[in-house]
Design an enzyme around this catalytic site. Structure first.
Site, PDB file in Angstrom:
ATOM      1  N   ASP A 203      22.183 -38.765 -27.079  1.00 15.28           N
ATOM      2  CA  ASP A 203      22.299 -38.218 -28.128  1.00 15.28           C
ATOM      3  C   ASP A 203      23.696 -37.709 -28.465  1.00 15.28           C
ATOM      4  OD1 ASP A 203      20.853 -39.219 -31.224  1.00 15.28           O
ATOM      5  OD2 ASP A 203      20.486 -37.076 -31.247  1.00 15.28           O
ATOM      6  N   GLU A 273      26.722 -40.756 -26.539  1.00 12.04           N
ATOM      7  CA  GLU A 273      26.868 -41.270 -28.276  1.00 12.04           C
ATOM      8  C   GLU A 273      27.970 -40.242 -28.803  1.00 12.04           C
ATOM      9  OE1 GLU A 273      24.738 -41.310 -32.708  1.00 12.04           O
ATOM     10  OE2 GLU A 273      24.161 -39.524 -31.112  1.00 12.04           O
TER      11      GLU A 273
END
Ligand code: NOJ
Length: 539
Positions: A203, A273
């Site tokens: 993330d 990400e």
């Protein structure tokens, strides 16, 4: 040759948002057992190779699992560690890899680490998070903003300091400059590797290291590239100091060493990400010696207008800028962005799928796109996403609605007795659902199945070279995928009228697939592409 490539290069990835896949407990929220039950669908009906599961860890759910209060346990809402193990077993038996989400930038404010850190300035974990004194006038240490709106600093009255939160105030940023934080998070990585996961989706991977001097971000007079969606206020700054720090690279080199340690049988991988739209900077996350993140996720197509020239430009500049040996990837939907149909339109959705599954690189699909789910308008009283509640219109609920399995009550997502679902279904679920579409050879699902099977049976599509065909008719995008054995033409007409293409690349081509669903055995020297038609031709 395919067999020389790591599995994650030839695999098709499929993202599951666990709250919305299948509810087996009747509480209106999807769970791990629901995922296990659908492994057969993923293997035999769709034919995907790897699943990325969004967070299912213990969490107060302020950001629906991206606020973790225990990195090595499962939230009871989703199930248990034993149920997770069952997913690994079932998926591996089916030849499907499992990628889990790792959220290293921030924990929940309810995590015991943060509770300790917050308890006093002297607490040994104080420095596990980013605390700072106010300016002399009492205002926050700098001008950094939260992605979800407002300032990125929260005042803590009892200890008289601010803490940093790049997202919600309930998601305090961990201090990656503290070696103990690195150590503990790498233990988390080992914990999941020991349990058998094949990789991680990291993330906001580029957020970990911040400017040690906490300098103000300069203003961004032109407005920036979107982060998730256009987050207005956040884009008023150039994010020079609050993310993308060069020190991130050492973290990912260390991370990679751990993955390598566990890669004796099968490679374990990471995808990150990384919303950076400057190509050289984005590609730097592969690592100078390709020793960092295996797949920095490429969001470039999500922000592009649906026009042939613009899409081709994105693909070509990626191909040109990729370091030697770095592997591309593409994504057209996820839990943060509008669904394909909503973004581009019904007619465009099939050519979009064809593009995604025929470009060179690993495609990442989003659950529900394979049946043509679209964004659902969520009534105000049903809004869930904190991003939408804080910044009206920016919410991600519309693209996170429950999967539509059948025309049964609750679309087969939950038992008929269930009182309500966590998010409403699309009105049209009685038509748009897996069961219905399985019987219809012209459905979106049948189309995806064919595309996936063509990709699987033609190595040129998995691992062949990519080459743009120059001088395509205006509004069309044509390219070749080619290896020593085969040469495949993909021709996409991305506009509302017809276009004739010449097939001077080979005369007796075999028609593999049209987005219109027609089958033809061989094709003539030219072919009239219908509006928004895409074709795959073996030359
Ligand atoms: C990116 C995730 O994709 C998004 O859903 C989440 O809200 C933020 N990171 C914060 O973790």
């Amino acid at each position: 040759m395919t067999n020389e490539l790591s599995w994650w290069k030839t695999a098709v990835f499929y993202q599951i948002y666990p709250r919305s896949f299948l509810d087996t407990t009747g509480n209106g929220i999807g769970d791990l057992e629901g995922i296990r039950k659908k492994i057969t669908y993923l293997e035999q009906i769709l034919g995907i190779d790897a699943i990325w599961i969004s967070p299912f860890y213990s969490s107060p759910m302020k950001d629906f699992g991206y606020d973790i209060s225990d990195y090595t346990d499962i939230d009871p809402l989703f199930g248990s560690l034993e149920e997770f193990d069952q997913i690994i077993i079932a998926a591996h038996q089916a030849g499907i890899k499992i990628i889990v989400d790792l959220v290293p930038n921030h924990s929940s404010d309810q995590h015991k680490w943060f509770l300790e850190s917050r308890s006093s300035r002297e607490n040994p974990k104080r420095d596990w998070y980013i605390w700072s004194d106010p300016k002399p006038d009492g205002s926050p240490p700098n001008n950094w903003l939260s992605v979800f709106g407002g300032l990125a600093w929260e005042w803590d009255e009892p200890t008289g300091q601010y803490y940093l939160h790049s997202f919600l105030k309930e998601q305090p940023d961990l201090n990656w400059r503290n070696p103990k934080v690195q150590e503990i998070m790498f233990d988390v990585v080992r914990f999941w590797l020991e349990r058998g996961v094949d990789g991680f989706r990291i993330d906001v991977a580029h957020y970990l290291m911040k400017d040690p001097e906490l300098r103000d971000n300069p203003l961004n007079p032109d407005g920036g590239k979107f982060i998730h969606k256009s987050l207005g206020e956040y884009d008023t700054q150039k994010h020079l100091y609050d993310k993308g720090h060069p020190d991130n690279h050492q973290v990912y080199r260390d991370f990679r060493l751990i993955l390598d340690e566990y890669s004796t049988d099968q490679p374990r991988m990471s995808m990150g990400e990384i919303h950076i739209f400057d190509l050289p900077e984005w590609t730097s996350y592969y690592g100078k010696d390709l020793d960092e993140i295996n797949l920095p996720i490429n969001f470039s197509l999500l922000g592009v207008d649906w026009e042939a020239d613009k899409i081709r430009d994105q693909v070509e500049s990626l191909e040109k800028n990729l370091p030697d040996g770095a592997w591309p990837n593409y994504v057209l939907g996820n839990h943060d962005d509008q669904r394909i149909i909503t973004r581009y339109g019904e007619d465009q959705a099939r050519t979009a799928a064809m593009l995604l599954l025929t470009l060179r690189g690993t495609p990442i699909l989003y659950y529900g796109d394979e049946i043509g789910m679209s964004d659902v308008e969520i009534p105000l009283e049903k809004l869930q996403d904190p991003a939408g509640l804080r910044q009206p219109g920016q919410g991600r609920d519309p693209n996170r609605t429950p999967m539509q399995w059948s025309a049964a009550p609750w679309a087969g997502f939950s038992a008929p007795e269930t009182k309500d679902l966590w998010l409403p279904l699309m009105d049209n679920y009685r038509e748009i659902n897996v069961e219905n579409q399985l019987d219809d050879p012209l459905s979106m699902l049948s189309f995806y199945r064919e595309l996936l099977s063509i990709r699987k049976t033609h190595q040129a599509l998995q691992s062949g070279d990519y080459q743009t065909i120059p001088d395509s008719p205006p509004g069309c995008y044509l390219y070749l995928r080619e290896n020593r054995q085969e040469r495949i033409l993909v021709a996409l007409n991305l506009k509302d009228d017809e276009s004739m293409i010449k097939l001077s690349y080979g005369r007796n081509g075999k028609f593999l697939l049209s987005t219109y669903g027609d089958q033809k055995d061989s094709i003539p020297e030219s072919y009239n592409l219908r509006p928004h038609e895409g074709v795959i031709i073996l030359l």
